[in-house]
Design a protein around this motif. Sequence first.
Motif, PDB file in Angstrom:
ATOM      1  N   PRO A  74      13.933 -36.361 -21.085  1.00 40.47           N
ATOM      2  CA  PRO A  74      12.605 -37.171 -21.472  1.00 40.47           C
ATOM      3  C   PRO A  74      12.050 -37.933 -20.481  1.00 40.47           C
ATOM      4  CG  PRO A  74      14.210 -36.961 -23.440  1.00 40.47           C
ATOM      5  CD  PRO A  74      14.945 -36.477 -22.171  1.00 40.47           C
ATOM      6  N   GLU A  75      13.049 -38.674 -19.747  1.00 39.85           N
ATOM      7  CA  GLU A  75      12.665 -39.783 -18.808  1.00 39.85           C
ATOM      8  C   GLU A  75      11.964 -39.103 -17.533  1.00 39.85           C
ATOM      9  OE1 GLU A  75      15.068 -41.478 -21.505  1.00 39.85           O
ATOM     10  OE2 GLU A  75      15.769 -39.736 -20.307  1.00 39.85           O
ATOM     11  N   GLN A 135       4.659 -33.086 -34.239  1.00 43.57           N
ATOM     12  CA  GLN A 135       5.148 -34.415 -34.732  1.00 43.57           C
ATOM     13  C   GLN A 135       3.870 -35.454 -34.602  1.00 43.57           C
ATOM     14  OE1 GLN A 135       8.440 -35.510 -32.413  1.00 43.57           O
ATOM     15  NE2 GLN A 135       8.327 -37.690 -32.947  1.00 43.57           N
ATOM     16  N   LYS A 176      11.594 -34.488 -29.154  1.00 43.98           N
ATOM     17  CA  LYS A 176      12.589 -34.930 -28.021  1.00 43.98           C
ATOM     18  C   LYS A 176      13.482 -34.185 -28.149  1.00 43.98           C
ATOM     19  CE  LYS A 176      14.363 -39.300 -26.297  1.00 43.98           C
ATOM     20  NZ  LYS A 176      14.251 -40.819 -26.568  1.00 43.98           N
ATOM     21  N   ASP A 177      14.165 -34.123 -29.613  1.00 42.13           N
ATOM     22  CA  ASP A 177      15.128 -33.070 -29.523  1.00 42.13           C
ATOM     23  C   ASP A 177      15.201 -31.691 -29.092  1.00 42.13           C
ATOM     24  OD1 ASP A 177      16.184 -35.395 -31.166  1.00 42.13           O
ATOM     25  OD2 ASP A 177      15.935 -34.333 -33.072  1.00 42.13           O
ATOM     26  N   GLU A 231       7.166 -42.980 -22.152  1.00 45.32           N
ATOM     27  CA  GLU A 231       8.376 -43.295 -23.340  1.00 45.32           C
ATOM     28  C   GLU A 231       8.128 -42.213 -24.348  1.00 45.32           C
ATOM     29  OE1 GLU A 231       8.619 -47.296 -25.327  1.00 45.32           O
ATOM     30  OE2 GLU A 231       8.614 -48.177 -23.325  1.00 45.32           O
ATOM     31  N   GLN A 251       2.464 -45.001 -29.675  1.00 43.83           N
ATOM     32  CA  GLN A 251       3.383 -44.176 -29.318  1.00 43.83           C
ATOM     33  C   GLN A 251       2.761 -43.305 -28.268  1.00 43.83           C
ATOM     34  OE1 GLN A 251       4.673 -42.725 -33.109  1.00 43.83           O
ATOM     35  NE2 GLN A 251       6.580 -43.433 -32.597  1.00 43.83           N
ATOM     36  N   PRO A 296       8.716 -40.621 -27.956  1.00 46.19           N
ATOM     37  CA  PRO A 296       9.134 -41.198 -29.183  1.00 46.19           C
ATOM     38  C   PRO A 296      10.368 -40.272 -29.884  1.00 46.19           C
ATOM     39  CG  PRO A 296       6.914 -40.210 -29.674  1.00 46.19           C
ATOM     40  CD  PRO A 296       7.294 -40.193 -27.989  1.00 46.19           C
ATOM     41  N   ALA A 297      11.179 -40.842 -30.686  1.00 41.57           N
ATOM     42  CA  ALA A 297      12.369 -40.130 -31.156  1.00 41.57           C
ATOM     43  C   ALA A 297      11.698 -39.140 -32.028  1.00 41.57           C
ATOM     44  CB  ALA A 297      13.113 -41.188 -31.924  1.00 41.57           C
ATOM     45  N   GLY A 298      12.408 -37.989 -32.461  1.00 41.64           N
ATOM     46  CA  GLY A 298      12.041 -37.119 -33.360  1.00 41.64           C
ATOM     47  C   GLY A 298      12.021 -35.724 -32.783  1.00 41.64           C
ATOM     48  N   GLU A 299      11.641 -34.626 -33.548  1.00 37.05           N
ATOM     49  CA  GLU A 299      12.050 -33.326 -33.269  1.00 37.05           C
ATOM     50  C   GLU A 299      11.647 -32.936 -32.079  1.00 37.05           C
ATOM     51  OE1 GLU A 299      11.395 -29.119 -36.038  1.00 37.05           O
ATOM     52  OE2 GLU A 299      10.180 -30.927 -36.605  1.00 37.05           O
TER      53      GLU A 299
END
Length: 195
Positions: free
Chosen positions: A112-113, A80, A102-103, A95, A86, A97-100
Amino acid sequence: MGRNIEIEFKNMLSKENFIKLYQHFQLNDHDFLTQNNHYFDTVNGSLGGKKAALRIREKNGQFELTLKLIVEAGVLEINQPISADQAKALISENELPAGEVKDELMLLNIVPESLEYKGALQTRRAQIPFKQGQLMIDHSIYFGREDFEIEYEVDEHSLGDENDLLQLLNELNIPKVHADNKIKRFFEAKKEGKH
């Protein structure tokens, strides 16, 4: 973004054999690009326990977040592209980032945290088209150590295999020496040095 299966064959090198390959392929310093790999895991090593790894690769001012997962055919890479901001937010503030990526981490039950930055490994790499794939000749530095390796990377549809690399090593009188992946070497050095 992208998913691909990476199939690679590796061999550790002495500095002398690194120089032998450098000369064999008529490389010069301009053929080597520097990349920094920034590694992450949870406090208790949950990613490593799931045979997974998370890194940011920084190369030529570009940043790519990659989750690697061991699969039957090789290593599944989920890549990604991310911005410099980011990357900085993940390194300094955890932190993600949103996206594949993280999913996929959430599917692995990795919060994630709970991720934390573990450090960086710098590699100077020359990449050369070779037979059915690419050769990577690497000089890596991490935690005050340096090592040298050659990787032969092919894709899942290639007819290339380890014999291509073994033939090259044999021609140049370079011994076959087992190579763990960079992530494993990085984390072992970190553990030994308690960094």
